[in-house]
Each structure stands twice: as C-alpha cells, then as structure tokens.
Design an enzyme around this catalytic site. Structure first.
Site, PDB file in Angstrom:
ATOM      1  N   ARG A 133      -5.542   5.116 -10.232  1.00  0.00           N
ATOM      2  CA  ARG A 133      -5.206   6.667  -9.107  1.00  0.00           C
ATOM      3  C   ARG A 133      -4.179   6.937  -9.320  1.00  0.00           C
ATOM      4  O   ARG A 133      -2.752   5.752  -9.684  1.00  0.00           O
ATOM      5  CB  ARG A 133      -5.690   6.887  -7.636  1.00  0.00           C
ATOM      6  CG  ARG A 133      -6.905   6.525  -7.501  1.00  0.00           C
ATOM      7  CD  ARG A 133      -7.321   6.551  -5.682  1.00  0.00           C
ATOM      8  NE  ARG A 133      -6.900   7.678  -4.970  1.00  0.00           N
ATOM      9  CZ  ARG A 133      -6.194   7.308  -4.190  1.00  0.00           C
ATOM     10  NH1 ARG A 133      -5.723   5.880  -3.157  1.00  0.00           N
ATOM     11  NH2 ARG A 133      -5.064   8.118  -3.867  1.00  0.00           N
ATOM     12  N   LYS A 198      -6.848  -6.894  -3.451  1.00  0.00           N
ATOM     13  CA  LYS A 198      -7.854  -5.170  -4.138  1.00  0.00           C
ATOM     14  C   LYS A 198      -8.867  -5.886  -4.652  1.00  0.00           C
ATOM     15  O   LYS A 198      -9.128  -7.250  -5.270  1.00  0.00           O
ATOM     16  CB  LYS A 198      -7.003  -4.958  -5.050  1.00  0.00           C
ATOM     17  CG  LYS A 198      -7.810  -3.413  -5.031  1.00  0.00           C
ATOM     18  CD  LYS A 198      -6.479  -1.760  -5.450  1.00  0.00           C
ATOM     19  CE  LYS A 198      -7.812  -0.847  -6.228  1.00  0.00           C
ATOM     20  NZ  LYS A 198      -6.703   0.111  -6.428  1.00  0.00           N
ATOM     21  N   ARG A 333       2.380  -2.499   5.848  1.00  0.00           N
ATOM     22  CA  ARG A 333       3.878  -3.909   5.765  1.00  0.00           C
ATOM     23  C   ARG A 333       3.505  -5.155   4.722  1.00  0.00           C
ATOM     24  O   ARG A 333       2.036  -5.650   5.351  1.00  0.00           O
ATOM     25  CB  ARG A 333       3.447  -3.873   7.234  1.00  0.00           C
ATOM     26  CG  ARG A 333       4.905  -2.877   7.392  1.00  0.00           C
ATOM     27  CD  ARG A 333       5.226  -2.869   8.951  1.00  0.00           C
ATOM     28  NE  ARG A 333       4.389  -3.609  10.309  1.00  0.00           N
ATOM     29  CZ  ARG A 333       4.926  -3.491  11.168  1.00  0.00           C
ATOM     30  NH1 ARG A 333       5.717  -3.244  11.383  1.00  0.00           N
ATOM     31  NH2 ARG A 333       3.561  -3.764  11.864  1.00  0.00           N
TER      32      ARG A 333
HETATM   33  C1  BTN Z   1      -7.614   2.651  -8.345  1.00  0.00           C
HETATM   34  O1  BTN Z   1      -6.985   2.856  -8.774  1.00  0.00           O
HETATM   35  O2  BTN Z   1      -7.946   1.783  -7.344  1.00  0.00           O
HETATM   36  C2  BTN Z   1      -8.875   3.603  -8.689  1.00  0.00           C
HETATM   37  C3  BTN Z   1      -9.720   2.826 -10.364  1.00  0.00           C
HETATM   38  C4  BTN Z   1     -10.728   3.599 -10.760  1.00  0.00           C
HETATM   39  C5  BTN Z   1     -10.942   2.988 -11.859  1.00  0.00           C
HETATM   40  C6  BTN Z   1     -12.200   3.285 -12.337  1.00  0.00           C
HETATM   41  S1  BTN Z   1     -12.899   2.190 -13.157  1.00  0.00           S
HETATM   42  C7  BTN Z   1     -14.616   2.999 -14.049  1.00  0.00           C
HETATM   43  C8  BTN Z   1     -13.239   4.683 -13.971  1.00  0.00           C
HETATM   44  N1  BTN Z   1     -12.894   4.555 -15.624  1.00  0.00           N
HETATM   45  C9  BTN Z   1     -11.264   4.605 -15.372  1.00  0.00           C
HETATM   46  O3  BTN Z   1     -10.949   4.803 -16.678  1.00  0.00           O
HETATM   47  N2  BTN Z   1     -10.923   4.549 -14.252  1.00  0.00           N
HETATM   48  C10 BTN Z   1     -12.848   4.298 -13.242  1.00  0.00           C
END
Ligand code: BTN
Length: 336
Positions: A133, A198, A333
């Site tokens: 994202r 994460k 935080r």
């Molecule tokens: C995030 O930033 O948390 C979202 C991550 C999303 C990753 C997935 S992996 C499969 C799909 N292909 C990509 O290039 N991104 C998503």
C-alpha cells in the site's frame, strides 16, 4: 480451467530447479548439484547467488556443500486444485502459479479486459516487484510467503469499495483460526498483525467506472516462513505463520483454504452485502481504544480509535468528537 504458465525464461527455470534440489533442507555438494542439473559448478554458484538476492538464506559449509535453512514446500497447482473446496471450484476461471513474476497484482491488472479475468487466481513463489500500500514495496523472499491475487468483476459494486478489503482481512483471519492460529488481529484498514508484528497485508486495485460493473484485483501477501535472519531482526516488527502456528500448516493446504474462503465470500456476495461482515471484522479489531496517529493527505491526525462505521470507514475520537475517515495510514504508538 486453462493450464498454468510457469517459467518465464531459462534462468528462472534453472534457479527453480536448483531450489527444488535444495528444498529438502539437506546439504548438497556443488558437484552433485551440477551433475544433476547438467551444468557447471560456476553456473550453480551463479544461481545460488541469485537465489540469495531473492532473499533466501543458503548456508555453505566447506566439504559438505549448500543447504537451505529449513525445508521448503513449493506451491503445487495440482495440490491446490485438489484441496480447493468443491463448492468454489467452478468460480475459479483459471489458476496460475508462477515461480517468478514482477507482481501478481500487476499481472492481473495487465489482463483486466480478458474474458477469463473474473475468477482468475494468481500465485507466485517470488515477486520481483511486489507492491504494498501507499506505493511501498512488498518484499517476500523466494518461496517464503503467500503472494496471491484474484481478479473479480462486480456487476453490482459494493457501496464502499473499502468493504472488499475488510472482507479479505476477515477471510485471512478466519482461515488462520481454522488452523488454530487464533491470536491474530486486524488493524484498519487491512493489516494483519500478531501482537504488533506484521503477518500480512492486502492491496486492492481497480480499473473501470464507479457506476456499473467494476473489475478489481485483490492482492494478499502473507509471511509464511521467512528466513529466520529476517524474521527475527529486533525492531523489524514482522512475523510469519511459522513463528505462531503449532503445527505449521502445509503451505498448499493453507493457500487452498484461503482461496476457498475468499471465493465463498465473493460468490455469496448478495446485493452488495457480505453476511455479518462488519461484526466479523470488529471481532478481530486489534486497535480499538488505542491512541494512534492517522496519516492523511491533509496531514497527521491524532485520536483514539473508536472502531469502524457501517461503510467500513475508520472512526476516530478527536477532541471528544468522533469523526470517520475513509483513507489514511495508522501508526501505532511505540513501546506498548
Ligand atoms: C500492504 O502494504 O500491506 C499490502 C501488501 C500486499 C502484497 C500483495 S502480495 C500479492 C499481491 N501482489 C502485489 O504486488 N501485492 C499484493
């Protein structure tokens, strides 16, 4: 269903064949690897270096050879298909498993106008340009994650597109629960966290009109079993299924169950609603009541998280007033 595509070129194919030999987690000498693959030891060395550049941790011990940190389970199209819930198989128009691709989301976005886009599931062992994202990169070492995208067309698009990304978060957490991994939460809009680390994330991308049919690419990235050197770096704040599951579910079985859940949700998507979606999301909300900073286009806003509203927007209590936000990135935080 059409056959999958696999190797993009010879170098990728050689690299994958080498990894198949190393996947047992045992030591293999350079000589043995070269002989089995009918290539020189120099070629083996080159492929090993390129695997290390894909994030893999390969140990080399003089006199013994090379080995992976732990055995690796590759995705198998046949195993995925046999494990998919029979009720959703007809909804999958195509299942593509790549050894390597730039981004599974990009692959589908490039094919958004194709006839089999709707229901096309794409997986990859390695993404050279995985996207996260907010323009971030999504880095996942070769064979260590679940990198999944699904193409879908909504004839009646949901009132708020954010709802789809919440639904995917629910599908991931409910699949984890199915394998006994219960202590995972959702951080709005769609981070999958264990404690504060994460475990995965979601990226939904779309093309097309807001009114009328919409085609969406839904991308999910989950850390399955990261090389320990990466997973255990203090302060890196990432975790993987291997660290929190006991026993570790099969990568193929977990992926097939996840795809089944997502398909089931989407196939029963009725009149722009997914049954009890908001309640299900709220059950897993792991930041409600916390004081956070929401980074918005208009600048940072500090407040206390008050949950989500009926359209899936974030509710934030700011100076005793609850306001809703449709986008933004939450920072928690530190030190809690
Ligand atoms: C995030 O930033 O948390 C979202 C991550 C999303 C990753 C997935 S992996 C499969 C799909 N292909 C990509 O290039 N991104 C998503």
């Amino acid at each position: 269903m059409m056959p999958h595509q696999s190797f993009n070129n010879e170098a990728v194919s050689n690299r994958h064949k080498l990894l198949e030999l190393l996947a047992d987690g045992r030591f293999h000498s350079g000589q043995e690897l070269g002989r089995t693959l009918s290539v020189s030891r120099a070629a083996i060395w080159k492929s090993l270096r390129s695997l290390a550049a894909c994030g893999l941790s390969i140990t080399s011990v003089k006199g013994r050879g090379y080995c992976l940190e732990c055995p690796m389970e590759f995705l198998s199209r046949a195993r995925l298909l046999e494990t998919l819930d029979h009720r959703v198989v007809d909804g999958v128009s195509k299942l593509t498993v790549f050894t390597e691709v730039d981004s599974t989301n990009q692959f589908l976005l490039d094919r958004i106008n194709q006839a089999d886009f709707h229901g096309h599931v794409v997986l990859a062992e390695y993404q050279s340009a995985g996207r996260g994202r907010h323009g971030n990169l999504w880095l996942s070492p070769y064979g260590s994650g679940i990198s999944l995208s699904l193409g879908w067309e909504f004839t009646t698009p949901p009132a708020a597109m954010g709802i789809i990304s919440l639904a995917l978060g629910v599908a991931v957490v409910e699949t984890l629960c199915e394998f006994g991994i219960n202590n995972v939460g959702l951080k709005w809009p769609n981070d999958i966290l264990h404690n504060r680390d994460k475990l995965g994330g979601i990226l939904v991308e779309m093309r097309g009109e807001l009114a009328g049919p919409s085609r969406l690419v839904m991308g999910i990235g989950i850390n399955y079993s990261l090389p320990r050197k990466q997973a255990l770096v203090p302060g890196r704040k990432v975790t993987d299924i291997a660290a929190i599951a006991d026993p570790l579910p099969s990568r193929n079985v977990f992926t097939a169950r996840l795809v089944s859940r997502i398909m089931e949700m989407l196939m029963t998507f009725d009149n722009s609603r997914i049954p009890n979606l908001l309640e299900r999301w709220r059950q897993h909300d792991c930041i409600k009541g916390e004081t956070v900073t929401l980074e918005t286009a208009g600048g940072p806003i500090m407040g206390e998280v008050a949950g989500i509203d009926e359209s899936g927007s974030l509710l934030l209590r700011v100076n005793d007033q609850v306001k809703s936000y449709t986008s933004g990135e939450i920072s928690l935080r530190l030190g809690r």
